[in-house]
Design an enzyme around this catalytic site. Structure first.
Site, PDB file in Angstrom:
ATOM      1  N   SER A  36      -8.850   6.882  -5.936  1.00 47.66           N
ATOM      2  CA  SER A  36      -7.821   7.133  -4.938  1.00 47.66           C
ATOM      3  C   SER A  36      -7.988   8.538  -4.397  1.00 47.66           C
ATOM      4  O   SER A  36      -8.110   9.493  -5.163  1.00 47.66           O
ATOM      5  CB  SER A  36      -6.428   7.000  -5.551  1.00 47.66           C
ATOM      6  OG  SER A  36      -6.017   5.674  -5.480  1.00 47.66           O
ATOM      7  N   ASP A  45      -1.957   6.422   3.806  1.00 51.00           N
ATOM      8  CA  ASP A  45      -1.827   6.952   2.447  1.00 51.00           C
ATOM      9  C   ASP A  45      -2.573   8.290   2.277  1.00 51.00           C
ATOM     10  O   ASP A  45      -3.617   8.358   1.638  1.00 51.00           O
ATOM     11  CB  ASP A  45      -2.353   5.909   1.456  1.00 51.00           C
ATOM     12  CG  ASP A  45      -1.882   6.158   0.037  1.00 51.00           C
ATOM     13  OD1 ASP A  45      -1.437   7.283  -0.265  1.00 51.00           O
ATOM     14  OD2 ASP A  45      -1.980   5.222  -0.789  1.00 51.00           O
ATOM     15  N   HIS A  53       0.029   8.719  -2.394  1.00 48.32           N
ATOM     16  CA  HIS A  53       0.476   8.315  -3.733  1.00 48.32           C
ATOM     17  C   HIS A  53      -0.055   9.251  -4.823  1.00 48.32           C
ATOM     18  O   HIS A  53       0.465   9.263  -5.930  1.00 48.32           O
ATOM     19  CB  HIS A  53       0.213   6.820  -4.009  1.00 48.32           C
ATOM     20  CG  HIS A  53      -1.182   6.437  -4.400  1.00 48.32           C
ATOM     21  ND1 HIS A  53      -2.088   5.895  -3.524  1.00 48.32           N
ATOM     22  CD2 HIS A  53      -1.823   6.479  -5.595  1.00 48.32           C
ATOM     23  CE1 HIS A  53      -3.222   5.633  -4.147  1.00 48.32           C
ATOM     24  NE2 HIS A  53      -3.094   5.974  -5.412  1.00 48.32           N
TER      25      HIS A  53
HETATM   26  N1  ARG Z   1      -2.927   0.037  -5.738  1.00 50.95           N
HETATM   27  C1  ARG Z   1      -3.180   1.440  -5.542  1.00 50.95           C
HETATM   28  C2  ARG Z   1      -3.570   2.092  -6.865  1.00 50.95           C
HETATM   29  O1  ARG Z   1      -3.856   1.418  -7.802  1.00 50.95           O
HETATM   30  C3  ARG Z   1      -2.015   2.124  -4.908  1.00 50.95           C
HETATM   31  C4  ARG Z   1      -0.817   2.296  -5.776  1.00 50.95           C
HETATM   32  C5  ARG Z   1       0.308   3.047  -5.137  1.00 50.95           C
HETATM   33  N2  ARG Z   1       1.003   2.271  -4.136  1.00 50.95           N
HETATM   34  C6  ARG Z   1       2.021   1.405  -4.395  1.00 50.95           C
HETATM   35  N3  ARG Z   1       2.529   0.700  -3.405  1.00 50.95           N
HETATM   36  N4  ARG Z   1       2.528   1.249  -5.595  1.00 50.95           N
HETATM   37  O2  ARG Z   1      -3.267   3.170  -7.283  1.00 50.95           O
HETATM   38  N1  GLU Z   2      -5.014   3.049  -6.074  1.00 49.26           N
HETATM   39  C1  GLU Z   2      -6.061   3.262  -7.028  1.00 49.26           C
HETATM   40  C2  GLU Z   2      -6.058   4.686  -7.605  1.00 49.26           C
HETATM   41  O1  GLU Z   2      -5.040   5.262  -7.823  1.00 49.26           O
HETATM   42  C3  GLU Z   2      -7.351   2.938  -6.392  1.00 49.26           C
HETATM   43  C4  GLU Z   2      -7.402   1.497  -6.284  1.00 49.26           C
HETATM   44  C5  GLU Z   2      -8.415   0.895  -7.219  1.00 49.26           C
HETATM   45  O2  GLU Z   2      -8.106   0.625  -8.383  1.00 49.26           O
HETATM   46  O3  GLU Z   2      -9.531   0.715  -6.711  1.00 49.26           O
HETATM   47  O4  GLU Z   2      -7.061   5.254  -7.937  1.00 49.26           O
END
Ligand code: ARG
Ligand code: GLU
Length: 701
Positions: A637, A224, A103
């Protein structure tokens, strides 16, 4: 695209606590003390990690503080990079190979994808260096050194001079960052690389497996990750893209462990967490719980319902709104988890802590008034902040407002790049959806806005006979709804400016917009000045508590262990998922769960090669993701998860949704980060990508 609704997304009761959460409340409350030192909480400054090293070693770490951060020799920090300003990446070979999340690499992967070469769908694997793909505008930054400069600044040196000197004639980028609300200042010196090429990415059905449905959830099965390579000039220095450039030779890279992890193993995360607010008072937390999160969640629920309905009805919006839906839903789901977590914890313990502080401060004149001052400041300051948040989520939730803002920026300073961005916004724009969103957003605005509404606004709704009429007018009287009308204006900025003068949506935004929103609840104008002395006082008051500065996108170390958690009464979530779980979710009719045929075939033949691990019932499988207790946030991330010997065991990419409260309060009972197991990464490169040659340049242990 089927989207199973999330348990709390029901519109009528956006912030009610489901039964499960209520049940955990009872178990967890007993485990929570006042905000004292808590196991595994903290995002530590690497240059000061010496103060934590005894605790780290007691918890299993086998290396030294110098191995983590050193200015005299190569250390782990040399293998960690800030990836494009919002993520973390790490070097995993002596030849500049870099890994981050899928991502995080998404934009680059998408940028190279065409109908003939759809790398997002099918994945991409460079067979040799000549096939690695350059990415205009993509950069990474390595920390050269950091240094406290509080005393130098106090002695009268200017920040400009300190930075200029450290930049060594433009070789490095520098910044001075505030820690502990300005009680300490640190200089950061970075080396930035601009030739970063795409090396490999799994198909989205692995890299984004589970999509928004599984996002912020456990059990998780997402691969990921994506691979890049840093290129440098022949002197190993940063350089603009050139075919003459050669792979960067880092001072350090992470060896990769193939031994795997078990519950209880030590883990450390090294990365760039973006923003937390750990020391805000109970009043600020109450604001999040009572006003901010419920309002933002509800408005996004309403926006998402309209977008999802359009997506289900028709293929075109499904694609055009995919990325927008994902990004609206990401924070929406995060806030729901945060709200549940904070509600469960309550502010009872925090209030008791503040009462104890107040008692301690009572006979210290410089501190005695602090909590009262903060309380009084919050009473007035949250109102303005709330209006800004409301404007962002309602008025600015109308896409037409985003388009208008971009055009306004273009009119002020036209550029090729901005024109391209605007064209792209229109390609993904569906005015029919936006009209429906606009009605709902105006209704929401009226519902959540304190009375009286601004006169300029009621004048409009009165003139248009209600919100429906006003929403219709925003579009009917607009000159920028269709790109055919906008395109000629891009070549005539005087005409564009004139058109924007009359643009109704800009008038609407103008009524509610109050400019830049403070970074977080300690930065509200009336409040900010009290936090510096408050923080200073807290550190004198509570000498036992290990304080760490809020995340601010500077390099940090977090440590903890691989661990599951009690999800609900009698329900324990174990910390490791496997390929069997992917196969169980596999469903070719559901977009988020449709895996590549090759993965199915691998599973059918149990053809896992060296990546197989035994199952409890005597079979074999492949490890996929794991949970740990590391304190992380957005920006982490892509961060390396390393074991006691500093070997890479995983790549961080998420938290469970109720863990997201750790941005304000870390609860060791439930806060868990989610990483993809490095063995799944290696398996995917090797078995699915057929790119086993990449493994040869790594140091597998
Ligand atoms: N929750 C993770 C973050 O905050 C992953 C986001 C990307 N993935 C998704 N399914 N939208 O960035
Ligand atoms: N998916 C999050 C990021 O883009 C990390 C998840 C979190 O917030 O811990 O950094």
């Amino acid at each position: 695209m089927k989207r199973p609704l999330n348990p709390t997304s029901r519109r009528k009761r956006p912030c009610r606590m489901p039964r499960i959460a209520a049940a955990i409340l009872l178990t967890a409350l007993t485990a929570i003390a006042a905000p004292k030192a808590r196991a595994d909480e903290g995002m530590w400054l690497p240059s000061l990690i010496g103060k934590r090293i005894d605790d780290m070693r007691a918890k299993g770490f086998r290396l030294t503080a110098e191995d983590i951060y050193s200015v005299n020799k190569a250390s782990m920090k040399d293998a960690v990079v800030l990836f494009n300003g919002g993520c973390t990446g790490e070097l995993i070979s002596p030849e500049g190979l870099l890994v981050t999340n899928h991502h995080c690499g998404y934009g680059a992967i998408q940028g190279h994808s065409t109908v003939e070469h759809d790398y997002l769908t099918h994945g991409f694997w460079a067979r040799d260096r000549s096939e690695e793909l350059p990415n205009e505008g993509l950069w990474v930054r390595r920390l050269v050194r950091m240094e406290e400069v509080t005393d130098r600044l106090a002695a009268g040196e200017t920040a400009e001079k300190i930075c200029e000197e450290a930049a060594e004639k433009g070789r490095y980028r520098t910044a001075i960052e505030q820690m502990y609300y300005g009680n300490q200042q640190f200089l950061f010196v970075y080396e930035q690389f601009d030739d970063v090429r795409l090396v490999g990415a799994p198909p989205s059905s692995i890299g984004k497996f589970g999509g928004d449905t599984d996002n912020w959830m456990w059990p998780r099965h997402t691969g990921d990750f994506s691979l890049f390579r840093i290129y440098a000039d022949r002197e190993n220095r940063p350089a603009k893209f050139s075919r003459e450039n050669v792979p960067y030779r880092p001072a350090r890279y992470f060896p990769v462990s193939t031994k795997g992890i078990r519950e209880g193993d030590f883990t450390m995360i090294y990365g760039f967490p973006g923003n937390t607010q750990q020391y805000v008072t109970a009043d600020a937390v109450a604001y999040v719980v009572e006003r901010s999160d419920p309002m933002k969640i509800d408005l996004r629920t309403r926006r998402l319902e309209i977008i999802s309905a359009a997506q289900e009805a028709d293929a075109a919006p499904r694609i055009r709104y995919a990325a927008k839906h994902a990004s609206i839903a990401n924070a929406w789901k995060k806030w729901q988890g945060e709200l549940l977590g904070l509600q469960r914890l309550g502010t009872v313990a925090q209030k008791a802590y503040e009462t104890a502080f107040a008692r301690w401060a009572a006979d210290r004149p410089e501190y005695a008034h602090l909590l009262d001052s903060l309380r009084a400041a919050y009473r007035s300051a949250t109102e303005g902040y709330y209006l800004q948040e409301l404007c962002n989520e309602s008025v600015k939730g109308i896409e037409l407002a985003t388009l208008a803002a971009a055009l306004k920026q273009y009119a002020a300073k036209p550029s090729e790049a901005l024109a391209e961005r605007i064209a792209k916004l229109y390609r993904d724009y569906d005015p029919a959806i936006d009209r429906r969103v606009a009605v709902e957003m105006l209704r929401g605005l009226e519902q959540y806005h304190p009375r009286p509404l601004p006169e300029a606004y009621t004048a409009e709704t009165t003139r248009c006979k209600g919100v429906e009429g006003y929403a219709a007018r925003l579009f009917d009287a607009s000159a920028i709804v269709r790109f055919d009308a906008v395109e000629p204006l891009l070549r005539d900025t005087a005409a564009l400016r004139a058109a924007l003068q009359r643009e109704p949506v800009l008038h609407l935004v103008g009524i509610f917009d109050r400019g830049r929103i403070p970074r977080n609840l300690s930065n509200l104008p009336a409040v900010e000045r009290w936090y510096r002395p408050y923080m200073k006082a807290l550190r004198e008051f509570d000498r036992e508590r290990p304080f760490y500065p809020d995340a601010n996108l500077t390099l940090r170390v977090a440590y903890g262990q691989v661990a599951g958690y009690w999800y609900a009464d009698a329900v324990y979530h174990r910390p490791l998922t496997t390929l069997d779980g992917i196969i169980a979710k596999d469903d070719p009719t559901v977009y988020d769960y449709d895996i590549p045929q090759r993965l199915r075939a691998c599973h059918a033949a149990k053809d896992y090669g060296r990546w197989s691990i035994p199952t409890a019932d005597g079979g074999v499988t492949v490890p996929v993701c794991f949970l740990a207790t590391n304190h992380t946030t957005g920006g982490n991330s892509g961060s390396p998860v390393v074991n006691a010997d500093g070997e890479l065991v995983g790549i961080n990419f998420d938290r469970t949704w109720r863990s997201t409260m750790s941005d304000l309060q870390f609860d060791p009972a439930i806060c868990r980060n989610i990483a993809v197991d490095i063995r799944y990464v290696l398996f995917t490169i090797d078995r699915i990508g057929g790119a086993g040659h990449l493994l040869k340049e790594m140091e597998l242990r």
